[in-house]
Design a protein around this motif. Structure first.
Motif, PDB file in Angstrom:
ATOM      1  N   LEU A  98       0.780  -1.139   0.252  1.00 36.32           N
ATOM      2  CA  LEU A  98      -0.082  -0.157  -0.063  1.00 36.32           C
ATOM      3  C   LEU A  98       0.951   1.247   0.074  1.00 36.32           C
ATOM      4  N   ILE A  99       2.105   1.450   0.884  1.00 35.53           N
ATOM      5  CA  ILE A  99       2.807   2.425   0.849  1.00 35.53           C
ATOM      6  C   ILE A  99       3.538   2.664  -0.231  1.00 35.53           C
ATOM      7  N   ALA A 100       3.778   1.397  -1.172  1.00 37.67           N
ATOM      8  CA  ALA A 100       4.537   1.713  -2.426  1.00 37.67           C
ATOM      9  C   ALA A 100       3.794   2.130  -3.465  1.00 37.67           C
ATOM     10  N   VAL A 101       2.394   1.609  -3.609  1.00 40.09           N
ATOM     11  CA  VAL A 101       1.609   2.132  -4.308  1.00 40.09           C
ATOM     12  C   VAL A 101       1.227   3.737  -4.112  1.00 40.09           C
ATOM     13  N   LEU A 102       1.181   4.207  -3.208  1.00 42.85           N
ATOM     14  CA  LEU A 102       0.841   5.716  -2.438  1.00 42.85           C
ATOM     15  C   LEU A 102       2.013   6.453  -3.095  1.00 42.85           C
ATOM     16  N   THR A 103       3.252   6.008  -2.696  1.00 45.24           N
ATOM     17  CA  THR A 103       4.391   6.661  -3.257  1.00 45.24           C
ATOM     18  C   THR A 103       4.790   6.794  -4.631  1.00 45.24           C
ATOM     19  N   LEU A 104       4.259   5.604  -5.333  1.00 37.62           N
ATOM     20  CA  LEU A 104       4.382   5.735  -6.891  1.00 37.62           C
ATOM     21  C   LEU A 104       3.172   6.549  -7.564  1.00 37.62           C
ATOM     22  N   GLY A 105       1.878   6.614  -6.881  1.00 37.89           N
ATOM     23  CA  GLY A 105       0.791   7.681  -7.116  1.00 37.89           C
ATOM     24  C   GLY A 105       1.151   8.855  -7.050  1.00 37.89           C
ATOM     25  N   ALA A 106       1.803   9.228  -5.870  1.00 40.11           N
ATOM     26  CA  ALA A 106       2.384  10.666  -5.717  1.00 40.11           C
ATOM     27  C   ALA A 106       3.324  11.019  -6.504  1.00 40.11           C
ATOM     28  N   LEU A 107       4.351  10.255  -7.217  1.00 39.36           N
ATOM     29  CA  LEU A 107       5.154  10.564  -8.027  1.00 39.36           C
ATOM     30  C   LEU A 107       4.792  10.721  -9.459  1.00 39.36           C
ATOM     31  N   LEU A 108       3.598  10.063  -9.586  1.00 36.38           N
ATOM     32  CA  LEU A 108       3.044  10.288 -11.012  1.00 36.38           C
ATOM     33  C   LEU A 108       2.450  11.364 -11.100  1.00 36.38           C
ATOM     34  N   ILE A 109       1.689  12.092 -10.007  1.00 37.19           N
ATOM     35  CA  ILE A 109       0.993  13.061  -9.848  1.00 37.19           C
ATOM     36  C   ILE A 109       1.988  14.235 -10.053  1.00 37.19           C
ATOM     37  N   PHE A 110       3.244  14.254  -9.409  1.00 37.11           N
ATOM     38  CA  PHE A 110       4.158  15.068  -9.188  1.00 37.11           C
ATOM     39  C   PHE A 110       4.690  15.408 -10.787  1.00 37.11           C
ATOM     40  N   ILE A 111       5.091  14.201 -11.462  1.00 33.26           N
ATOM     41  CA  ILE A 111       5.691  14.297 -12.687  1.00 33.26           C
ATOM     42  C   ILE A 111       4.405  14.795 -13.557  1.00 33.26           C
ATOM     43  N   PHE A 112       3.348  14.416 -13.516  1.00 34.93           N
ATOM     44  CA  PHE A 112       2.195  15.134 -14.362  1.00 34.93           C
ATOM     45  C   PHE A 112       2.100  16.571 -14.207  1.00 34.93           C
ATOM     46  N   GLU A 113       2.169  17.222 -12.967  1.00 40.90           N
ATOM     47  CA  GLU A 113       2.334  18.504 -12.776  1.00 40.90           C
ATOM     48  C   GLU A 113       3.475  19.380 -13.218  1.00 40.90           C
ATOM     49  N   LYS A 114       4.802  18.699 -13.042  1.00 43.26           N
ATOM     50  CA  LYS A 114       5.927  19.169 -13.266  1.00 43.26           C
ATOM     51  C   LYS A 114       6.550  18.880 -14.173  1.00 43.26           C
ATOM     52  N   GLY A 115       6.254  17.901 -14.840  1.00 46.01           N
ATOM     53  CA  GLY A 115       7.146  17.222 -15.880  1.00 46.01           C
ATOM     54  C   GLY A 115       6.922  17.895 -17.355  1.00 46.01           C
ATOM     55  N   ARG A 116       6.002  18.846 -17.359  1.00 43.28           N
ATOM     56  CA  ARG A 116       5.831  19.664 -18.827  1.00 43.28           C
ATOM     57  C   ARG A 116       7.136  20.065 -19.178  1.00 43.28           C
ATOM     58  N   SER A 117       7.703  20.883 -18.279  1.00 42.06           N
ATOM     59  CA  SER A 117       8.858  21.804 -18.577  1.00 42.06           C
ATOM     60  C   SER A 117       9.999  20.793 -18.983  1.00 42.06           C
ATOM     61  N   VAL A 118      10.161  19.650 -18.537  1.00 41.60           N
ATOM     62  CA  VAL A 118      11.262  18.815 -18.845  1.00 41.60           C
ATOM     63  C   VAL A 118      11.263  18.153 -20.115  1.00 41.60           C
ATOM     64  N   PHE A 119      10.225  17.626 -20.590  1.00 43.83           N
ATOM     65  CA  PHE A 119      10.198  16.867 -21.963  1.00 43.83           C
ATOM     66  C   PHE A 119       9.411  17.928 -22.725  1.00 43.83           C
ATOM     67  N   PRO A 120       9.860  18.030 -24.048  1.00 41.04           N
ATOM     68  CA  PRO A 120       9.577  18.690 -25.078  1.00 41.04           C
ATOM     69  C   PRO A 120       7.851  18.311 -25.335  1.00 41.04           C
ATOM     70  N   GLN A 121       7.097  19.496 -25.664  1.00 39.65           N
ATOM     71  CA  GLN A 121       5.680  19.087 -25.994  1.00 39.65           C
ATOM     72  C   GLN A 121       5.639  18.842 -27.341  1.00 39.65           C
ATOM     73  N   THR A 122       5.219  17.513 -27.731  1.00 35.67           N
ATOM     74  CA  THR A 122       4.861  17.108 -29.196  1.00 35.67           C
ATOM     75  C   THR A 122       3.473  16.618 -29.078  1.00 35.67           C
ATOM     76  N   VAL A 123       2.687  17.259 -29.847  1.00 38.53           N
ATOM     77  CA  VAL A 123       1.426  17.091 -29.951  1.00 38.53           C
ATOM     78  C   VAL A 123       1.237  16.446 -31.574  1.00 38.53           C
ATOM     79  N   THR A 124       0.760  15.076 -31.535  1.00 38.88           N
ATOM     80  CA  THR A 124       0.616  14.690 -32.972  1.00 38.88           C
ATOM     81  C   THR A 124      -0.960  14.178 -33.179  1.00 38.88           C
ATOM     82  N   ASN A 125      -1.516  14.975 -33.567  1.00 37.22           N
ATOM     83  CA  ASN A 125      -2.945  14.732 -33.711  1.00 37.22           C
ATOM     84  C   ASN A 125      -3.370  14.318 -35.215  1.00 37.22           C
TER      85      ASN A 125
END
Lengths: 169, 514
Positions: A98-125
């Motif tokens: 449970l602790i591992a899942v919560l940590t991983l979830g928190a990490l995912l949310i963190f990257i979702f919020e902050k990660g946009r500046s790290v990786f270039p935005q590519t929209v292929t529509n």
């Protein structure tokens, strides 16, 4: 064209996916778990459709809900059902998990919020109706060579499994 | 044919004849591998050795197809791109193709008698060798991370099975399992690093990745995501060449595998891993050179220390040679540290030459050990070498030549491998590294001579005679001619390496900077 991908459908499919995923791990009977897993996979396929990825959705149904589930059912047929039902549903590590899942979830949310500046935005529509064609072109033109080699890779895996598993060749 | 002579043009919309020519070596190997699998079903037990012949013919046809590409790469054409940029057939790739084919052919020759003694004479063995060569070719000529990764996995998967091919032998099973688990783990880390590079640059093509990294690294020289991705990819690559600290699998896998496969792994599989490593570090990650050189210095020193010191205490010849091959990787890494392939090419030339020399001398050493395998005698203990000179003088003298060459004694091929590496270190001012490397070469001499001592000075422990088979004699002859020939006429082979370098060199920069 009116989008079918409304918020209602997203939450509807998500809730089905999450609830049936919980059912998968809480049911005692393996067959019930397998049926619940099919429901999860099908609702995920619906989510893929909402993301304008018809090919992935089709593959999800054909491969996972179809092929892999059949494999699961075969395994269930081979295990001793009565014995399996007596076994504990959760082993002792569930708190750690449970602790591992919560940590991983928190990490995912963190990257979702902050990660946009790290990786270039590519929209292929791609237009909705050419999505599958684009995948076909990528596989059979741009990546033809790796695609063919992957088929050899699968052949080697089969040959290797037979060589290692057979008692006397 | 003029499609083939126009270099680096934009790719046409469809496949052309040149794509077919480029894929022909791999197509032929596939055809022969599938042929072996099917013919094997119909062969009676006593005819199984024909599978080896089929494999050799396949390797020969493939070599002819490689030679055709070779002849297309004239003085003005340094590389032929194909398959929409996933394949770049340059001289660098062709050079490695030859190494793989020679390594595989000698390994096949070594296997015939060995498999009969082990009573595991199945066609799948030879088919898997051919499949792994296809994977190696994809690693050497791929210019796209998906292609490179699938090639790597094709080679690795075939090798896992080959290591565990002696199913009745517990050591073989254990080795295969360890190799499989550690190998899959390292491939996972490698793939994770590749996915980060794709995320950073939005492309799977090495050239485009290099351009993207160039931009990114000039904006921020210590970009944490780039460093992390580089570390992940390097971990995977260094695992495959068995550099310390990712070497633990090598002694176990080398010891447990059938001896012919140990030889194959230590030369062809290692060359392929080096081809992939050079392709990545010199082409794709060229802009990151300032980041990876300090890391490589650490790894190279650790590898030299770990490999050489651990080899001293070994009593099993296959384990000893496994540690010695780890030490050789350390020398080759020094070449990559000294030279970047553009301003100074000696180091890279040294690595390529080293791999060529190493193919012959190391395969030769393993061929002698394989020939010691008799009924009831495994023959891979140091004591099994005792008194070999009295029992089989030819094998003993050949073994001495291979060992002296591995140690780097001047008239033999191994000397020139080390010579170019040391030369490049001195040329670029890495005097401390050159000094350490020379000292470790002396340590190496000790354990190689320990094996020679057992063969010539000690009394024999078993009376069982050593009988050679025609195919094994041929394998030994090829290795001996290679080892002595390169030592006596190094110029011919240096020319070949120069030829392969001039192409790779041009491709690095021309492709990178457009």
């Amino acid at each position: 064209m009116m989008p079918v991908a409304t918020t209602f459908f997203f939450y509807f499919l998500s809730i089905i996916a999450v609830v049936s995923a919980i059912v998968v791990i809480t049911r005692k009977s393996p067959v019930h778990s397998a049926l619940a897993l099919i429901t999860t996979l099908l609702s995920l396929a619906g989510l893929y459709l909402m993301l304008y990825a018809p090919f992935v959705a089709a593959v999800q149904i054909v491969l996972y809900a179809g092929g892999i589930m059949v494999l699961f059912l075969f395994v269930i047929m081979l295990v001793n059902l009565e014995k399996a039902q007596l076994e504990e549903r959760f082993n002792k590590q569930w708190q750690v998990a449970l602790i591992a899942v919560l940590t991983l979830g928190a990490l995912l949310i963190f990257i979702f919020e902050k990660g946009r500046s790290v990786f270039p935005q590519t929209v292929t529509n791609f237009p909705e109706n050419t999505n599958t064609q684009v995948i076909g072109l990528l596989l059979y033109r741009d990546y033809l060579m790796p695609f063919e080699l992957a088929s050899l890779l699968l052949l080697v895996a089969i040959v290797g499994a037979v060589v290692m598993a057979k008692k006397r060749v | 044919m003029d499609v083939l002579t126009t270099p680096l043009t934009a790719f046409s919309q469809y496949f052309s004849k040149s794509d077919y020519v480029l894929a022909l070596p791999m197509i032929l190997l596939t055809v022969f591998a599938l042929g072996i699998l099917m013919i094997d079903l119909m062969l009676p037990e006593e005819w199984k050795r024909l599978n080896a012949l089929t494999a050799l013919i396949g390797l020969g046809f493939s070599a002819a197809a490689v030679f055709r590409i070779h002849s297309l790469l004239g003085p003005e054409v340094s590389c032929i791109p194909g398959f929409f940029g996933t394949v770049v057939m340059d001289r660098f790739a062709v050079y490695f193709f030859y190494l793989f084919l020679v390594g595989a052919a000698v390994a096949v020759l070594m296997s015939v008698k060995y498999l009969e003694i082990e009573r595991e004479n199945h066609g799948e063995y030879y088919a898997l060798i051919l499949f792994s060569v296809i994977g190696m070719m994809a690693m050497a000529c791929g210019y796209d991370i998906i292609m490179l990764f699938i090639g790597l996995e094709l080679m690795a998967l075939s090798t896992y099975v080959l290591v565990g091919f002696l199913r009745r032998d517990q050591r073989s099973n254990e080795a295969a399992l360890k190799y499989l688990i550690l190998g899959a783990f390292s491939s996972g880390i490698f793939a994770y690093g590749l996915s980060l590079f794709y995320g950073l640059t939005g492309s799977t093509n090495l050239g485009t990745i290099a351009q993207g990294l160039e931009k990114r690294i000039s904006a921020n020289p210590n970009d944490p995501v780039v460093i992390f991705a580089l570390l992940a990819v390097s971990t995977g690559l260094l695992f495959k060449i068995a550099a310390v600290p990712f070497h633990q699998w090598a002694p176990d896998a080398y010891e447990g595998a059938p001896t012919a496969i140990t030889g194959f792994m230590s030369v062809a599989v290692k060359s392929a891993a080096w081809a992939l490593l050079l392709r990545m570090f010199l082409f794709g990650f060229y802009p990151l050179r300032a980041l990876y050189v300090p890391m490589l210095i650490f790894v190279a020193l650790a590898t030299l220390t770990g490999g050489n010191l651990a080899a001293i205490t070994q009593t099993n010849t296959k384990r000893l040679l496994a540690y010695s091959s780890i030490a050789h990787v350390g020398y080759m890494l020094l070449g990559l540290i000294a030279s970047d392939g553009t301003s100074n090419t000696t180091g890279i030339k040294g690595i390529m030459f080293y791999l060529l020399v190493y193919t012959f001398m190391n395969l030769g050493a393993f061929a002698v050990i394989a020939s010691l395998r008799r009924r009831e005698i495994i023959g891979d203990d140091l004591d099994d070498l005792a008194g070999l000179y009295k029992k089989a003088p030819v094998e003993a003298v050949l073994m001495l030549i291979f060992l002296l060459s591995l140690a780097g004694i001047p008239p033999l091929a191994g000397f020139y491998g080390k010579y170019f590496i040391f030369l490049s270190l001195v040329e670029t001012g890495h005097f401390a590294l050159a000094g350490i490397a020379v000292l470790y070469a002396v340590v190496g001499l000790y354990y190689y001579l320990k094996m020679a001592n057992a063969m010539f000075m000690r009394e024999e422990t078993t009376a069982e005679p050593v009988k050679s088979s025609p195919s094994m004699s041929l394998a030994l002859a090829i290795c001996a001619i290679g080892t002595i020939g390169i030592g006596l006429f190094p110029n011919v082979f240096i020319e070949l390496v120069n030829w392969s370098m001039s192409g790779a060199n041009a491709a690095t920069i021309a492709q990178l900077m457009h």
